[in-house]
Design an enzyme around this catalytic site. Structure first.
Site, short mmCIF file in Angstrom:
data_model
loop_
_atom_site.label_atom_id
_atom_site.label_comp_id
_atom_site.label_asym_id
_atom_site.label_seq_id
_atom_site.Cartn_x
_atom_site.Cartn_y
_atom_site.Cartn_z
N TRP A 199 -21.69 14.61 9.57
CA TRP A 199 -20.72 14.36 8.51
C TRP A 199 -21.03 15.14 7.24
CZ3 TRP A 199 -20.09 8.30 8.54
CH2 TRP A 199 -19.33 7.94 9.66
N LYS A 240 -16.27 16.64 9.89
CA LYS A 240 -17.30 16.54 10.92
C LYS A 240 -17.64 17.93 11.43
CE LYS A 240 -18.56 12.59 13.53
NZ LYS A 240 -18.34 11.70 14.63
N GLU A 266 -5.57 -3.96 -1.17
CA GLU A 266 -5.93 -5.15 -0.39
C GLU A 266 -6.93 -6.05 -1.12
OE1 GLU A 266 -5.53 -2.15 0.75
OE2 GLU A 266 -4.67 -2.12 2.76
N THR A 304 0.87 -1.18 0.00
CA THR A 304 0.00 0.00 0.00
C THR A 304 0.90 1.23 0.00
OG1 THR A 304 -0.01 0.12 2.39
CG2 THR A 304 -1.74 -1.20 1.38
P1 ADP Z 1 -3.43 3.21 -1.10
O1 ADP Z 1 -2.22 2.40 -1.32
O2 ADP Z 1 -3.30 4.71 -1.13
O3 ADP Z 1 -4.39 2.69 -0.05
P2 ADP Z 1 -5.09 2.07 -3.02
O4 ADP Z 1 -4.82 2.11 -4.45
O5 ADP Z 1 -5.11 0.80 -2.31
O6 ADP Z 1 -4.05 3.00 -2.48
O7 ADP Z 1 -6.34 2.96 -2.66
C1 ADP Z 1 -7.51 2.46 -2.15
C2 ADP Z 1 -8.39 3.60 -1.75
O8 ADP Z 1 -8.62 4.49 -2.84
C3 ADP Z 1 -9.78 3.16 -1.36
O9 ADP Z 1 -9.82 2.70 -0.04
C4 ADP Z 1 -10.58 4.43 -1.57
O10 ADP Z 1 -10.45 5.31 -0.47
C5 ADP Z 1 -9.91 5.06 -2.75
N1 ADP Z 1 -10.67 4.78 -3.96
C6 ADP Z 1 -10.45 3.84 -4.88
N2 ADP Z 1 -11.33 3.93 -5.88
C7 ADP Z 1 -12.15 4.96 -5.58
C8 ADP Z 1 -13.27 5.56 -6.22
N3 ADP Z 1 -13.74 5.17 -7.40
N4 ADP Z 1 -13.87 6.59 -5.60
C9 ADP Z 1 -13.42 7.04 -4.40
N5 ADP Z 1 -12.37 6.54 -3.77
C10 ADP Z 1 -11.73 5.51 -4.34
#
Ligand code: ADP
Length: 542
Positions: A445, A440, A332, A187
């Site tokens: 929210w 918040k 993940e 990640t």
């Molecule tokens: P990181 O390594 O930064 O966690 P990831 O590529 O695993 O990168 O990112 C996952 C996160 O990206 C998700 O948990 C979500 O918050 C965000 N995300 C992914 N796709 C979308 C989407 N279509 N709209 C909004 N948020 C998204």
């Protein structure tokens, strides 16, 4: 028991074997870092992957050992996808946009045995090599004529094409346990150290089956697929595997991801589908609009990784007849969890309603289940209104990060995503925020994603980011940071009055700050934590 079906393990190499036998003549086109365009077929890909698998054996690589790659989207990277995983070692894709300290941490943590890199990353590799002990062998993904000097390496420097030439193309892909590891991705570690997610052969193949389906990425043998989303982060959303499974023509962009380069490639190769994060598409749309051009072959694009603004969906669909598939996923999850494609009864809805629906991240792929829960862990209703913590479980969801020192992230058998979302009656999920980004205000929210979505509808807004800024009365209030389009004279008040009637009055940000740029992270997403550090006290008295 008699009468059962054959048992064949679900293995990554079987995707390549299928592509070679049934789509051997299909083409793979790559823009290379060497500056030219390379063309060959799946048959040649398979042959060279077998040679590379033999080369790995000669280098003494054993099953289960990690092999790092620091490379753009291209045919050599594709060869490693199959040579490494197929022969039983673990493909560890590294994100070159990470800070060198983070890269060094990840390489050491994964104990990478060999590190393959594209020539672009030579300076980065030299700084990394000085900091790490683990890889003893570095391989430059080029030919002898382009090989760099070997002085600054802690280990041995080898040439990719030499390894290929010196190896035999006869190699039997081993019958591995389908639950063994095929690849590893960390990640991006915006909070704390990066964590490794280990994909299995089984999870990868099941993800491939599900993600290729018509209601998901909708890929077929008649497609020309351009993976813009990098192969160095979550397997380019599975497209290298999907392309093999369906036998699509593949077009790899190499390092040139600006609007002009992408548009030329799309037109030259008659690309029909692509996938990437919104920031990349912004560059492409700006270029195509400035030219007054449109797409002659593109039919759809998958947009995810960050919320796809409605204005972007409109631009693709209304101006260019390119269908947008909004998708959500994470490292993940291999990565795809949901894709927004219509159900039958939604297909005939009026255009504005369909567009509103496309702002949602969509419904689950079969193989992934999801739910939203409140602070006590109780499940919330699917009413499209109640926001809760999004949790998932399924065939391609991690249950434990790589490395024995880490406790399981699961709650009750579900993986907590860290996203806040609603789910509607049709099972369409919509992210309102990441839990750490949520605003918040007076205990209620506010969705920063919804605010950004409205800002993007304004024709003079190029980038919009809404963050929580501390407030003496309301605890937090939304603050809007905006990059204007060039030449725009837009004033803050004017933009704020644009929110009238578009969101609840108390959701409207109290102020707009115009900025030149916004910081982007290693996967092209806005680094909201940096902006919060910079502007988080905007509403507090000096
Ligand atoms: P990181 O390594 O930064 O966690 P990831 O590529 O695993 O990168 O990112 C996952 C996160 O990206 C998700 O948990 C979500 O918050 C965000 N995300 C992914 N796709 C979308 C989407 N279509 N709209 C909004 N948020 C998204």
């Amino acid at each position: 028991m008699q009468g059962l079906m054959m048992q064949q393990p679900l293995l990554v190499a079987s995707l390549l074997t299928h592509a070679e036998r049934h789509h051997g003549e299909q083409k793979i086109v790559s823009r290379r870092v060497e500056g030219d365009v390379h063309r060959y077929t799946y048959r040649q890909l398979a042959k060279r992957a077998r040679r590379m698998a033999n080369a790995l054996g000669t280098l003494g690589v054993k099953r289960g050992e990690r092999i790092g790659t620091l490379a753009w989207n291209g045919y050599r990277h594709m060869e490693l996808y199959f040579a490494v995983s197929g022969s039983g070692s673990v493909l560890h894709t590294l994100n070159p946009r990470l800070h060198v300290d983070q890269l060094a941490y990840i390489i050491e943590h994964a104990e990478d045995r060999v590190l393959f890199f594209d020539l672009t990353f030579l300076p980065l590799i030299e700084s990394v090599a000085r900091r790490v002990k683990s890889p003893k062998v570095f391989v430059a993904m080029t030919d002898r004529a382009h090989m760099p000097q070997a002085d600054d390496f802690g280990g041995m420097l080898m040439c990719y094409e030499d390894l290929i030439e010196q190896s035999d193309d006869v190699f039997e892909w081993p019958l591995l346990d389908e639950n063994s590891a095929s690849s590893l991705c960390y990640t991006s570690g915006t909070t704390g150290n990066p964590k490794g997610v280990l994909y299995s052969h089984r999870s990868t193949v099941l993800h491939t089956y599900a993600a290729a389906l018509p209601d998901a990425m909708n890929c077929s043998a008649r497609d020309v697929i351009l993976p813009v989303v990098p192969m160095f982060h979550v397997n380019a959303w599975g497209l290298p595997y999907i392309a093999c499974m369906v036998g699509a023509k593949l077009v790899f962009p190499g390092p040139a991801l600006d609007g002009k380069s992408l548009y030329e490639l799309i037109e030259q190769e008659q690309v029909t589908m692509s996938a990437g994060v919104p920031t990349v598409w912004q560059g492409l749309l700006a270029h195509v609009d400035a030219l007054g051009a449109t797409f002659s072959s593109m039919r759809r694009t998958v947009i995810g990784g960050a919320p796809c603004p409605t204005a972007m969906t409109d631009a693709f669909q209304n101006r260019h007849q390119v269908e947008v598939l909004h998708a959500w996923g994470m490292t993940e999850l291999s990565p795809i969890g949901t894709i927004c494609s219509f159900k039958a009864h939604q297909q005939s809805l009026p255009m504005p309603q369909r567009h509103a629906l496309q702002a949602k991240q969509g419904r689950s792929l079969c193989g992934i289940d999801m739910r939203i829960v409140d602070a006590n862990g109780d499940e919330l209703p699917w009413d499209g209104e109640s926001p809760g913590d999004l949790q998932v479980r399924g065939h391609w969801v991690t249950q434990q990060y790589f490395g024995a020192d880490v406790v399981s992230p699961l709650c009750d058998g579900w993986f907590p995503t860290g996203d806040i979302a609603t789910i509607d009656r049709d099972g369409f999920m919509q992210i309102t925020d990441r839990s750490k980004d949520v605003i918040k205000s007076g205990g209620e929210w506010i969705s920063s994603a919804a605010i950004e979505n409205v800002a993007y509808l304004h024709p003079e807004v190029s980038m919009a980011v809404c963050i929580a800024a501390r407030h003496p009365k309301w605890d937090e209030r939304p603050l809007l940071l905006v990059v204007k389009k060039s030449g725009s004279e837009l004033a803050g008040d004017e933009l704020l009055s644009f929110f009238n009637g578009r969101v609840a009055r108390w959701w409207t940000p109290d102020a707009v700050v115009f900025v030149e740029t916004v910081p982007l992270g290693a996967t092209g997403k806005v680094l909201k934590n940096q902006l919060r550090d910079q502007f988080g006290e905007y509403y507090l008295p000096a």
